[in-house]
Design a protein around this motif. Structure first.
Motif, PDB file in Angstrom:
ATOM      1  N   TRP A  26      34.443  13.192  46.585  1.00  0.00           N
ATOM      2  CA  TRP A  26      33.336  12.652  46.498  1.00  0.00           C
ATOM      3  C   TRP A  26      32.659  11.746  45.020  1.00  0.00           C
ATOM      4  O   TRP A  26      32.479  11.103  45.947  1.00  0.00           O
ATOM      5  CB  TRP A  26      31.907  14.160  46.879  1.00  0.00           C
ATOM      6  N   GLY A  27      32.777  12.506  44.500  1.00  0.00           N
ATOM      7  CA  GLY A  27      31.836  12.517  43.038  1.00  0.00           C
ATOM      8  C   GLY A  27      33.184  11.001  42.670  1.00  0.00           C
ATOM      9  O   GLY A  27      32.554   9.693  42.334  1.00  0.00           O
ATOM     10  N   GLY A  28      34.386  10.782  43.163  1.00  0.00           N
ATOM     11  CA  GLY A  28      34.528   8.944  42.685  1.00  0.00           C
ATOM     12  C   GLY A  28      34.251   8.538  43.696  1.00  0.00           C
ATOM     13  O   GLY A  28      34.391   7.266  43.702  1.00  0.00           O
ATOM     14  N   SER A  29      33.907   8.716  45.428  1.00  0.00           N
ATOM     15  CA  SER A  29      33.436   7.818  45.973  1.00  0.00           C
ATOM     16  C   SER A  29      31.492   6.715  45.512  1.00  0.00           C
ATOM     17  O   SER A  29      31.845   6.220  45.758  1.00  0.00           O
ATOM     18  CB  SER A  29      33.249   8.323  47.643  1.00  0.00           C
ATOM     19  N   MET A  30      30.837   8.135  45.335  1.00  0.00           N
ATOM     20  CA  MET A  30      29.822   7.666  44.524  1.00  0.00           C
ATOM     21  C   MET A  30      30.112   7.192  43.433  1.00  0.00           C
ATOM     22  O   MET A  30      29.062   5.949  43.418  1.00  0.00           O
ATOM     23  CB  MET A  30      29.420   9.051  43.963  1.00  0.00           C
ATOM     24  N   MET A  31      31.013   7.031  42.506  1.00  0.00           N
ATOM     25  CA  MET A  31      31.110   5.770  41.397  1.00  0.00           C
ATOM     26  C   MET A  31      31.584   4.420  42.378  1.00  0.00           C
ATOM     27  O   MET A  31      31.458   3.429  41.108  1.00  0.00           O
ATOM     28  CB  MET A  31      32.567   6.196  40.908  1.00  0.00           C
ATOM     29  N   LEU A  32      31.883   4.315  42.920  1.00  0.00           N
ATOM     30  CA  LEU A  32      32.208   2.720  43.591  1.00  0.00           C
ATOM     31  C   LEU A  32      30.629   2.338  44.698  1.00  0.00           C
ATOM     32  O   LEU A  32      30.860   1.639  45.016  1.00  0.00           O
ATOM     33  CB  LEU A  32      33.660   2.665  45.101  1.00  0.00           C
ATOM     34  N   SER A  33      29.726   2.903  44.892  1.00  0.00           N
ATOM     35  CA  SER A  33      28.649   2.712  45.452  1.00  0.00           C
ATOM     36  C   SER A  33      28.102   1.660  44.500  1.00  0.00           C
ATOM     37  O   SER A  33      27.213   0.844  45.765  1.00  0.00           O
ATOM     38  CB  SER A  33      28.070   4.133  45.482  1.00  0.00           C
ATOM     39  N   GLY A  34      28.441   1.632  43.513  1.00  0.00           N
ATOM     40  CA  GLY A  34      27.570  -0.026  43.190  1.00  0.00           C
ATOM     41  C   GLY A  34      28.724  -0.748  43.086  1.00  0.00           C
ATOM     42  O   GLY A  34      27.920  -2.068  42.156  1.00  0.00           O
ATOM     43  N   GLY A  35      29.218  -0.803  43.317  1.00  0.00           N
ATOM     44  CA  GLY A  35      30.313  -2.108  43.721  1.00  0.00           C
ATOM     45  C   GLY A  35      31.699  -2.504  42.906  1.00  0.00           C
ATOM     46  O   GLY A  35      32.034  -1.110  41.949  1.00  0.00           O
ATOM     47  N   GLU A  37      33.014  -3.711  40.099  1.00  0.00           N
ATOM     48  CA  GLU A  37      33.160  -4.212  38.879  1.00  0.00           C
ATOM     49  C   GLU A  37      31.334  -3.330  38.642  1.00  0.00           C
ATOM     50  O   GLU A  37      32.122  -3.754  37.574  1.00  0.00           O
ATOM     51  CB  GLU A  37      32.895  -5.483  39.185  1.00  0.00           C
ATOM     52  N   ALA A  38      31.159  -2.269  39.060  1.00  0.00           N
ATOM     53  CA  ALA A  38      29.623  -2.135  38.621  1.00  0.00           C
ATOM     54  C   ALA A  38      30.659  -1.104  37.590  1.00  0.00           C
ATOM     55  O   ALA A  38      31.373  -0.652  37.110  1.00  0.00           O
ATOM     56  CB  ALA A  38      29.315  -1.029  39.336  1.00  0.00           C
ATOM     57  N   THR A  39      29.820  -0.591  36.321  1.00  0.00           N
ATOM     58  CA  THR A  39      29.810   0.053  35.539  1.00  0.00           C
ATOM     59  C   THR A  39      28.846   1.223  34.837  1.00  0.00           C
ATOM     60  O   THR A  39      27.817   0.978  35.709  1.00  0.00           O
ATOM     61  CB  THR A  39      29.862  -0.581  33.558  1.00  0.00           C
ATOM     62  N   ILE A  40      28.775   2.256  34.063  1.00  0.00           N
ATOM     63  CA  ILE A  40      27.564   3.080  34.062  1.00  0.00           C
ATOM     64  C   ILE A  40      26.664   2.346  34.073  1.00  0.00           C
ATOM     65  O   ILE A  40      25.752   3.317  34.203  1.00  0.00           O
ATOM     66  CB  ILE A  40      28.310   4.223  33.361  1.00  0.00           C
ATOM     67  N   ARG A  41      26.735   1.354  33.467  1.00  0.00           N
ATOM     68  CA  ARG A  41      25.038   0.766  32.820  1.00  0.00           C
ATOM     69  C   ARG A  41      24.728  -0.055  34.250  1.00  0.00           C
ATOM     70  O   ARG A  41      23.148  -0.568  33.525  1.00  0.00           O
ATOM     71  CB  ARG A  41      25.540   0.023  31.714  1.00  0.00           C
ATOM     72  N   ALA A 177      33.633   1.072  31.331  1.00  0.00           N
ATOM     73  CA  ALA A 177      34.577   0.487  32.010  1.00  0.00           C
ATOM     74  C   ALA A 177      34.551   0.807  33.378  1.00  0.00           C
ATOM     75  O   ALA A 177      34.028   1.898  33.777  1.00  0.00           O
ATOM     76  CB  ALA A 177      36.014   1.128  31.916  1.00  0.00           C
ATOM     77  N   PRO A 178      35.237  -0.283  34.921  1.00  0.00           N
ATOM     78  CA  PRO A 178      34.546  -0.346  35.767  1.00  0.00           C
ATOM     79  C   PRO A 178      35.335   1.197  35.865  1.00  0.00           C
ATOM     80  O   PRO A 178      37.024   1.228  35.692  1.00  0.00           O
ATOM     81  CB  PRO A 178      34.711  -1.480  35.833  1.00  0.00           C
ATOM     82  N   PRO A 179      35.138   2.431  37.104  1.00  0.00           N
ATOM     83  CA  PRO A 179      35.740   2.985  37.989  1.00  0.00           C
ATOM     84  C   PRO A 179      37.012   2.056  38.308  1.00  0.00           C
ATOM     85  O   PRO A 179      37.360   0.729  38.972  1.00  0.00           O
ATOM     86  CB  PRO A 179      35.589   3.601  38.567  1.00  0.00           C
ATOM     87  N   PRO A 180      38.316   3.404  38.891  1.00  0.00           N
ATOM     88  CA  PRO A 180      39.751   2.903  39.231  1.00  0.00           C
ATOM     89  C   PRO A 180      39.402   2.517  40.893  1.00  0.00           C
ATOM     90  O   PRO A 180      38.289   2.898  41.463  1.00  0.00           O
ATOM     91  CB  PRO A 180      40.418   3.447  39.172  1.00  0.00           C
ATOM     92  N   SER A 181      39.507   1.069  41.290  1.00  0.00           N
ATOM     93  CA  SER A 181      39.922   1.002  43.344  1.00  0.00           C
ATOM     94  C   SER A 181      39.183   2.146  43.612  1.00  0.00           C
ATOM     95  O   SER A 181      39.335   1.942  44.684  1.00  0.00           O
ATOM     96  CB  SER A 181      40.102  -0.193  43.482  1.00  0.00           C
TER      97      SER A 181
END
Length: 306
Positions: A26-35, A37-41, A177-181
């Motif tokens: 679930w946390g990994g899915s949330m990481m990709l919610s911004g796209g 290429e999105a980063t923590i910033r 860095a962006p999260p892995p795909s």
């Protein structure tokens, strides 16, 4: 022990593993919610990282608690006045041992056969203070509170080590860095791998500790020292099998195979190393004699009720 009592720790351990894995995904899915290429910033929600860490806390913590529950079912501690003191000493020494291991493993890794040595370092550290107490304190010459102290120290070291690995794996994302795909799968498997690896800590060290303490109570000094050294070397070799083989060349060759082998490795440690030693401790009293089966069962029942 009834079947329901015997299986309850297993259910808790497997349930904790499943919850941890699901939270990681679930946390990994949330990481990709911004796209992608999105980063923590600019898009990755910080809460996604919190979910992954919570997944690690639950996923690693509950199986370790389940092993402790099993130990307490098998070994009666109700009549041991220092069991609470042993618990807190175990937490304190487990924390210090984890910090020392982080430094010493770096040095040990520079030696020939690098991945083999962390097992020798960590098993030495987990047993160091309990063995010092065995030699210097009458209280911890008694096998039951002493092995309980070893269990708590080893389990807490494993818990802290596992959480530190998960947080370290998130460092690149925290650095921008962006999260892995495939973040959902990677976060889930990172937690599963840490669960499998960290539960081995108390299983390995408790097996050695029972051999050491029972030898100290039943054998001459020379023979007890010999058994203690062999128990430590055996624990270190078992530990090193994972670090130097399964988590090394096997993982480099085939990651799914290494995870399966690591799971088989932990089950084998429980069945052939940990459980027989715990049962031997259950049948031993402080006078050095075996305890009659009926007394063992009654003592275990009292321990569970308290």
């Amino acid at each position: 022990m009834s079947r329901s009592r015997g299986t309850a720790p297993l259910i808790v351990g497997l349930g904790g593993t499943a919850i941890g894995a699901l939270l990681g995904s679930w946390g990994g899915s949330m990481m990709l919610s911004g796209g992608r290429e999105a980063t923590i910033r600019d898009g990755v929600p910080p809460s996604s990282l919190v979910v992954v860490v919570v997944g690690a806390v639950v996923g690693i913590g509950l199986p370790l608690v389940a092993i402790g529950w099993y130990f307490r079912q098998q070994v009666a501690l109700a009549g041991q006045p220092h069991r609470v003191q042993a618990f807190w000493l175990g937490l304190a020494w487990g924390t210090i041992a984890m910090l020392l291991a982080g430094t010493l493993n770096v040095v040990a890794g520079l030696l020939p056969g690098g991945p083999v040595w962390p097992g020798f370092v960590e098993e030495f550290l987990k047993l160091l203070v309990p063995v010092i107490l065995l030699l210097s304190s009458r209280t911890y010459r008694s096998p039951r509170p002493a092995v309980w102290l070893v269990f708590v120290a080893a389990a807490w070291l494993g818990f802290l080590e596992g959480i530190s690995y998960i947080i370290t794996s998130l460092d690149p994302i925290l650095d921008g860095a962006p999260p892995p795909s495939d973040a959902p799968f990677i976060m889930m498997m990172d937690i599963v791998v840490r669960i499998i690896a960290e539960v081995s800590h108390p299983l390995i060290t408790v097996g050695a500790a029972v051999l050491i303490w029972l030898a100290a109570r039943t054998l001459s000094t020379g023979k007890a020292v010999g058994v203690g050294v062999l128990a430590y070397l055996g624990a270190a070799a078992i530990h090193g099998l994972n670090d130097a083989v399964i988590d090394g060349p096997v993982r480099d060759w085939n990651v799914p195979l290494s995870i399966v082998l690591e799971a088989v490795y932990v089950v084998a440690i429980f069945v052939f190393w940990f459980r027989p030693r715990v049962r031997r401790l259950r049948e031993f009293d402080d006078s050095g004699r075996g305890v009659p089966p009926a007394a063992v069962s009654a003592g275990r029942d009292r321990s569970t009720l308290r």
